[in-house]
Design a protein around this motif. Structure first.
Motif, PDB file in Angstrom:
ATOM      1  N   LYS A   1       0.518  -1.274  -0.408  1.00  0.00           N
ATOM      2  CA  LYS A   1       0.555   0.162  -0.288  1.00  0.00           C
ATOM      3  C   LYS A   1       1.005   1.302   0.180  1.00  0.00           C
TER       4      LYS A   1
ATOM      5  N   GLY B   1      -3.893  -0.087  -4.400  1.00  0.00           N
ATOM      6  CA  GLY B   1      -5.124   0.403  -4.191  1.00  0.00           C
ATOM      7  C   GLY B   1      -5.722   0.331  -2.435  1.00  0.00           C
ATOM      8  N   PRO B   2      -6.479   1.859  -1.703  1.00  0.00           N
ATOM      9  CA  PRO B   2      -6.826   1.600  -0.300  1.00  0.00           C
ATOM     10  C   PRO B   2      -8.042   0.834  -0.546  1.00  0.00           C
ATOM     11  N   GLU B   3      -9.057   0.346  -1.643  1.00  0.00           N
ATOM     12  CA  GLU B   3     -10.071  -0.423  -1.808  1.00  0.00           C
ATOM     13  C   GLU B   3      -9.786  -1.920  -1.084  1.00  0.00           C
ATOM     14  N   GLU B   4      -8.810  -2.295  -1.931  1.00  0.00           N
ATOM     15  CA  GLU B   4      -8.170  -3.387  -2.021  1.00  0.00           C
ATOM     16  C   GLU B   4      -7.263  -3.538  -0.869  1.00  0.00           C
TER      17      GLU B   4
ATOM     18  N   ASP C   1      -8.517  -2.657   2.344  1.00  0.00           N
ATOM     19  CA  ASP C   1      -8.593  -2.568   3.046  1.00  0.00           C
ATOM     20  C   ASP C   1      -9.594  -3.949   2.661  1.00  0.00           C
ATOM     21  N   GLU C   2      -9.546  -4.731   1.661  1.00  0.00           N
ATOM     22  CA  GLU C   2     -10.439  -5.778   1.568  1.00  0.00           C
ATOM     23  C   GLU C   2      -9.376  -7.175   2.042  1.00  0.00           C
TER      24      GLU C   2
ATOM     25  N   ARG D   1      -8.950  -6.205   5.620  1.00  0.00           N
ATOM     26  CA  ARG D   1      -9.815  -7.351   7.161  1.00  0.00           C
ATOM     27  C   ARG D   1      -9.923  -8.975   6.910  1.00  0.00           C
TER      28      ARG D   1
END
Length: 105
Positions: free
Chosen positions: A66, A72-75, A77-78, A81
């Motif tokens: 990251k 990216g931020p979405e990937e 975050d996923e 988690r």
């Protein structure tokens, strides 16, 4: 209240934590079972330790990816988690083995 709001509610969080602490409290036989659990489940202990270390390395790599802009931020975050959930599950398995309890994550 929607589920997210209820999960973030201080009273709900406190009750949840109190429930977990109550489940983690050892009974008198708990400390005796700890020693036998360690010796009788040595392979499982080692496996859990390796799995936890693997997930921790994956988290570190994910953060590096990251920071370097590879993901990216979405990937991030996923994936973050998922790894955190896996780590939590592994850690609860360790706690349950150590304490002779059956606490769910």
């Amino acid at each position: 209240m929607v589920d997210t709001e209820k999960q973030n509610d201080p009273e709900t969080i406190k009750k949840s934590l109190d429930d977990v602490v109550e489940q983690l409290e050892q009974d008198p036989k708990g400390s005796k079972s700890w020693a036998s659990s360690m010796s009788s489940n040595r392979e499982r202990w080692e496996e859990l330790k390796r799995e936890i270390q693997k997930r921790q390395k994956e988290l570190k790599r994910l953060v590096q990816e990251k920071k370097s802009g590879i993901i990216g931020p979405e990937e991030f975050d996923e994936k973050y988690r998922v790894l955190q959930d896996e780590l939590t599950e592994l850690e609860f398995q360790v706690y349950n083995m150590r304490l002779g309890t059956k606490v769910d994550a």
